[in-house]
Design an enzyme around this catalytic site. Structure first.
Site, PDB file in Angstrom:
ATOM      1  N   CYS A 183      36.401  39.107  31.840  1.00 59.54           N
ATOM      2  CA  CYS A 183      36.592  39.661  32.985  1.00 59.54           C
ATOM      3  C   CYS A 183      37.203  40.899  32.911  1.00 59.54           C
ATOM      4  O   CYS A 183      38.444  41.033  32.504  1.00 59.54           O
ATOM      5  CB  CYS A 183      37.465  38.599  33.774  1.00 59.54           C
ATOM      6  SG  CYS A 183      37.750  38.984  35.629  1.00 59.54           S
ATOM      7  N   ILE A 184      36.686  41.949  33.727  1.00 62.29           N
ATOM      8  CA  ILE A 184      37.514  43.231  33.681  1.00 62.29           C
ATOM      9  C   ILE A 184      38.466  43.273  34.658  1.00 62.29           C
ATOM     10  O   ILE A 184      39.250  44.040  34.494  1.00 62.29           O
ATOM     11  CB  ILE A 184      36.367  44.334  34.139  1.00 62.29           C
ATOM     12  CG1 ILE A 184      35.613  44.066  35.390  1.00 62.29           C
ATOM     13  CG2 ILE A 184      35.192  44.290  32.870  1.00 62.29           C
ATOM     14  CD1 ILE A 184      34.769  45.143  36.190  1.00 62.29           C
TER      15      ILE A 184
END
Length: 348
Positions: A183-184
């Site tokens: 997850c950025i």
């Protein structure tokens, strides 16, 4: 429980919230207000006076309502959700997702069985040279670690990104057990150890966006009721008197509160976007499947995850059921919020 059933429950909850807002709009007594009033009466005798005065001053400072009919309880909910969201966001960033290392790889191999379809025994990670436990994946995503910044403000970073230097250690470069995705937004992998915090983070963000939307709609409904627009009339282009219908009311709100209306539209869009994403992950939680496994099961498998020649005869073996790792609804939920821990041998 399949995805369509979960979606039907989600739609029913959204419609229920809309009905409750319409029903209790303009009323000072609601079930939530009654519950909180009873709770305050119970705890008031044992609460110090200085704490009560400080709480009243804080509430008046943060939630000065002016001429709004919204209750103090309703205005408090977004702040509570914001605090919860921030805590879960921090935990998503800081908690280890379940890194597979040389020390724990032997115990990680026994956490999950190999389904011999997506995960095969005897497969070695080509990057870290470790035997891959079932449901694990090597992440090579680059995270954003800033080592040097000439101008310290965030606006300066947005204006001139060339003044930032990223570290080589910003690459995840690790195998993660029960890998879901990278997850950025939280700048971390989502794996077996932090999926619970990620789910709670998603739910808190959705709840905050939904609550802000409901508060805004409630405020607009009060504005319409106070103005008497529902009983008003206007003269059309033919000189005939017409009652003010829903279209006229919406046009009036757009002209009177343009910023609030556009903000409401954006928040509602974000709510449904995040709710759809949270609904998808909730479905995966209920069937004990990761998004990595969901992606692979649709034919997009990784070419590094093939078995060695010693286990090549296992390639054609298919799992006995669609969701191989599902152990029932309650056990699947328990595995998320109380993740499995690798077995450690005691040294004597």
């Amino acid at each position: 429980m399949d995805f369509l059933t979960l979606f039907a429950i989600y739609v029913a909850l959204v419609l229920t919230c809309i009905v409750l807002v319409c029903k209790y709009s303009g009323q000072k007594q609601s079930p939530l207000n009654i519950f909180l009033s009873c709770t305050i009466k119970v705890f008031a005798p044992i609460t110090p006076k200085w704490l009560q005065r400080f709480s009243q001053w804080t509430m008046h400072t943060l939630f000065h309502q002016r001429d709004m009919d919204t209750t103090l309880t309703s205005l408090s909910v977004p702040y509570i959700l914001l605090t919860a969201k921030t805590v879960f966001f921090y935990l998503c960033i800081k908690k280890d997702p379940g890194t597979v290392t040389m020390r724990n790889v032997s115990s990680q191999l026994y956490l999950y069985p190999y389904d011999k379809r997506l995960f095969h025994p005897g497969v070695t990670c080509p990057t870290c040279k470790l035997i891959k436990p079932a449901r694990s994946k090597h992440c090579k995503r680059r995270t954003f670690v800033l080592l040097h910044l000439k101008m310290p403000t965030l606006s300066a970073l947005l204006l001139d990104s060339s003044q930032c230097k990223s570290s080589e250690s910003g690459v995840c470069n690790r195998c993660v057990r029960r890998f879901d995705h990278h997850c950025i937004w939280v700048n971390n992998c989502i794996g077996g150890q932090n999926t619970r915090y990620f789910m709670l983070y998603l739910f808190s963000v959705c709840a905050m966006a939904g609550d802000i939307s409901l508060l805004t709609v409630d405020m607009l409904l009060h504005a319409v009721l106070r103005s008497g627009l529902l009983r008003a009339s206007y003269i059309d282009e033919h000189g005939q008197q017409q009652p003010a219908g829903p279209v006229f009311v919406i046009q009036h709100l757009f002209l009177t509160f343009p910023r609030i209306i556009f903000m409401l539209g954006f928040v509602v869009f974000v709510f449904f976007l995040l709710a759809g994403y949270a609904l998808f992950h909730s479905f995966l939680v209920l069937v004990n499947q990761t998004s990595n496994e969901w992606y692979k099961s649709r034919g997009f498998s990784c070419h590094h995850c093939r078995p060695t020649s010693t286990a090549d005869h296992l390639c054609g073996t298919a799992p006995s059921r669609k969701y191989f790792y599902s152990r029932g609804l309650l056990r699947n939920l328990g595995e998320i919020f109380f993740p499995r821990q690798p077995f450690r041998k005691k040294h004597t």
